[in-house]
Design an enzyme around this catalytic site. Structure first.
Site, PDB file in Angstrom:
ATOM      1  N   ASP A 408       0.822  -1.212   0.000  1.00 34.81           N
ATOM      2  CA  ASP A 408       0.000   0.000   0.000  1.00 34.81           C
ATOM      3  C   ASP A 408       0.864   1.274   0.000  1.00 34.81           C
ATOM      4  O   ASP A 408       2.040   1.250   0.330  1.00 34.81           O
ATOM      5  CB  ASP A 408      -0.885  -0.020   1.252  1.00 34.81           C
ATOM      6  CG  ASP A 408      -2.152   0.799   1.098  1.00 34.81           C
ATOM      7  OD1 ASP A 408      -2.264   1.583   0.133  1.00 34.81           O
ATOM      8  OD2 ASP A 408      -3.040   0.657   1.953  1.00 34.81           O
ATOM      9  N   GLU A 463     -14.204   1.514   0.353  1.00 36.14           N
ATOM     10  CA  GLU A 463     -13.538   2.140   1.501  1.00 36.14           C
ATOM     11  C   GLU A 463     -14.106   3.525   1.790  1.00 36.14           C
ATOM     12  O   GLU A 463     -13.843   4.099   2.839  1.00 36.14           O
ATOM     13  CB  GLU A 463     -12.036   2.255   1.237  1.00 36.14           C
ATOM     14  CG  GLU A 463     -11.283   0.946   1.365  1.00 36.14           C
ATOM     15  CD  GLU A 463      -9.778   1.157   1.339  1.00 36.14           C
ATOM     16  OE1 GLU A 463      -9.272   1.914   2.185  1.00 36.14           O
ATOM     17  OE2 GLU A 463      -9.111   0.574   0.470  1.00 36.14           O
TER      18      GLU A 463
END
Length: 657
Positions: A408, A463
């Site tokens: 990430d 998200e």
């Protein structure tokens, strides 16, 4: 008088120069798409569909420290061949791809231009012939002379640093100037067709974006500069360029540069099954791919470890990890992922902590427990932690029995960022580890070259439940899916027709119907699909969970059924003998009709397991119907679809008596 004579001579010389320009015409195999390449003062392309111009006199060139390619460059020779080959594509939307096109190689001496015309696309790439010594690419010219008032689907980004998680906007082409640039695909509606700008086979080069050139009054390609120095950004989580060089790439004189692709879709639905980025990418460098996993994954981060009815504190700890693994095993999910926080200490500021072994959970024990349950255990990692020592990082993960990493916070698409993606994939493959990227650049076919790359985020997904919308979900299906797999993280089980005001601490909630969330597992392609809600939420609805857990994540065949930009999309996918049909719609509240013969065998009978909206789903987002019926492959079936709704149907062939 002298000025008039001088102007006349200049005009005459210009006319003579244009008259001496060579034009090479390349046609697609069926003849409908035609590109004309002209070596005028600037190398230009013009693209025609059935004789109608789509883009005209668009300059393409590369500007290097060894000279300009495509400026005052003359075609010395050209050769055209027909390519027709079929190749295996085991981790894709279809198990085989047909590469069928006319290829022209235009020789300019110091470089070649390879041009391909597919029946639905024009593609080109520059290939150097100047030796292996270093060459700097200062900039690249790629003109896209779209009509400024044409409708465009723009996935904007606010600057050089980006994770490509902004909304997709339906604007005019000229509105692109409201954004720093747009990520690919850049889709335009012009001359009665949809035109999508794509790229493929990007490795040691910056990714392509599209900017609006205010002086030229049309879009052009844009690439990030080569980083000179770096700084920490995103609350210490990512490393971005602080100072830039005056060039975009450091390469060599024999380099093959990325494919630039312009797809042409006569019907909107053709966008749903695009395979061009994958097709033009370098084939797999991993000879044995049998170890590469795929499937559905449970995930602790989005539900914040909220487990109901347990006799332990459901935080990031060993008991929670076991619970997620047990849930995955119970419903035969392929993976269980533990996200951010498992490394103790300030790993944001100390990259060495990743390898020091002081963790909040015993990762070796958790991986072994997962293996005993036939589940593959995955972990999250900061890209900059891995970049500190890639070899030992992946080695440590493999030695602990972990099956792969979610990497990430990259937030760059310059040359070094692309090289980092490839380096991670290559080293991970050495240790037989799967990886997927978040906070990352757009896929450009590297997942074909390294199929252990299971997915990319680079999308505004679940998200952001309080700002996501069913309209965005449809736009994503019609645009973002063109470039490759996307980790949207579907599966929110609390659904409403209202817009959630905020993300609640103890429950996930999103706008749209329940059936539309389940449909996303089929509509969006990703070899790894997250189930983003809490295991205890799924366990409270075992029939729904069993249904979604059985949805494949890689496919043998994909067929677009219906699509209208910004309004609805329907797609059919096959795995083995089983077909899935999925649809999303924004404007519903109608009876949906589906002619099954568009993808099923009309001479066969099927059991159809249907997960759909009800007549009340336009008011109650969580209302759904889960039913099983028998159908003939030639039937037309009818069922309700709500506003912000959807459906997914599984068709299993009935054995013949």
């Amino acid at each position: 008088m002298l000025r008039i004579i001088s102007a006349t001579i200049f005009t005459l010389l210009l006319t003579l120069a244009q008259a001496n320009a060579k034009i090479i015409e390349v046609k697609s195999p069926n003849g409908t798409l035609c590109a004309k390449m002209e070596d005028d003062e600037n190398l230009k392309y013009s693209l025609f569909l059935d004789g109608t111009p789509l883009l005209e006199n668009c300059a393409i060139s590369m500007h290097t420290d060894k000279g300009d390619w495509g400026v005052n460059s003359k075609i010395k020779s050209s050769k055209q061949t027909l390519i027709d080959k079929t190749e295996s594509s085991p981790f894709f939307i279809k198990s085989k791809i047909r590469d069928f096109c006319t290829e022209a190689v235009l020789d300019f001496g110091q470089f070649s231009l390879i041009v391909r015309l597919y029946d639905n696309a024009f593609a080109f790439r520059f290939v150097g012939k100047m030796g292996k010594s270093q060459m700097l690419v200062k900039s690249e010219t790629f003109e896209l002379k779209f009509q400024s008032d044409a409708t465009a689907w723009i996935h904007g980004c606010g600057g050089v640093q980006t994770s490509f998680e902004e909304e997709i906007m339906t604007w005019k082409v000229k509105d692109l100037e409201r954004k720093f640039a747009a990520g690919l695909p850049f889709v335009v509606s012009q001359n009665g067709v949809k035109i999508a700008v794509l790229e493929s086979d990007v490795f040691s080069y910056p990714s392509l974006r599209v900017k609006f050139d205010k002086e030229k009054k049309h879009p052009v390609g844009w690439n990030a500069k080569y980083p000179k120095t770096f700084k920490i950004a995103s609350f210490g989580r990512t490393v971005v360029a602080d100072e830039e060089e005056d060039f975009i790439a450091k390469t060599n004189g024999n380099a093959k540069f990325p494919w630039r692709i312009i797809q042409v879709a006569k019907e909107d639905k053709e966008l749903l099954e695009s395979d061009l980025v994958y097709k033009l990418a370098t084939p797999s460098k991993i000879k044995d791919t049998s170890w590469i996993p795929s499937g559905i994954c449970t995930w602790d981060w989005m539900c914040r470890n909220n487990l109901r009815g347990v006799d332990f504190d459901p935080q990031l700890n060993q008991k929670s990890a076991h619970y997620f693994i047990d849930f995955a095993s119970k419903f035969a999910l392929a993976f269980a992922l533990i996200d951010d926080g498992w490394v103790k200490g300030d790993a944001i500021n100390d990259d060495t902590l990743f390898l020091k072994g002081d963790y909040r959970i015993d990762i070796k024990e958790a991986a072994a427990y997962a293996k005993s349950k036939n589940v593959k255990f995955l972990l999250w990692a900061l890209a900059k932690n891995i970049a500190y020592d890639p070899e030992n990082s992946f080695k440590m993960i493999a030695e602990n029995g972990v099956a792969g990493l979610k990497i990430d916070f990259i937030e760059r698409d310059d040359q070094l960022a692309n090289e980092m993606h490839e380096k991670f994939a290559r080293i991970a493959a050495k240790y037989k580890l799967a990886i997927f990227f978040h906070g990352c650049l757009r896929p450009t076919g590297m997942n074909r070259t390294y199929p252990n790359i299971l997915s990319y985020e680079s999308v505004r997904g679940n998200e952001f439940p309080q700002i996501m919308s069913p309209e965005q979900n449809v736009k994503i299906a019609q645009t973002r899916t063109l470039v490759g797999p996307l980790d949207y993280t579907p599966g929110v089980m609390t659904n409403t027709q209202d817009t959630p005001k905020q993300r609640l601490r103890d429950i996930l909630i999103t706008k749209g119907t329940r059936a539309s969330q389940i449909a996303l597992f089929v509509m969006y392609f990703s070899p790894i699909q997250m189930v983003c809600d809490s295991p205890t939420t799924y366990e409270s609805e075992p029939k729904t969970t069993k249904f979604l857990a059985g949805i494949p994540t890689v496919w043998d065949e994909t067929k677009a059924i219906n699509c209208k930009m910004d309004e609805y999309a329907t797609i059919a996918r096959r795995k083995g003998d089983v077909w899935y049909l999925a649809g999303l719609t924004v404007k519903g509240n109608h009876k949906h009709k589906e002619n099954l013969s568009e993808f099923l065998n009309p001479n066969e009978k099927y059991v159809a397991e249907i997960y759909r909206d009800t007549t009340n789903s336009h008011k109650i987002g969580m209302d759904f119907k889960h039913e099983t019926i028998e159908v003939n492959g030639g039937d037309t079936i009818t069922f309700p679809v709500a506003n912000n709704g959807g459906f997914v149907i599984k068709f299993t062939k009935k054995p013949r008596p």
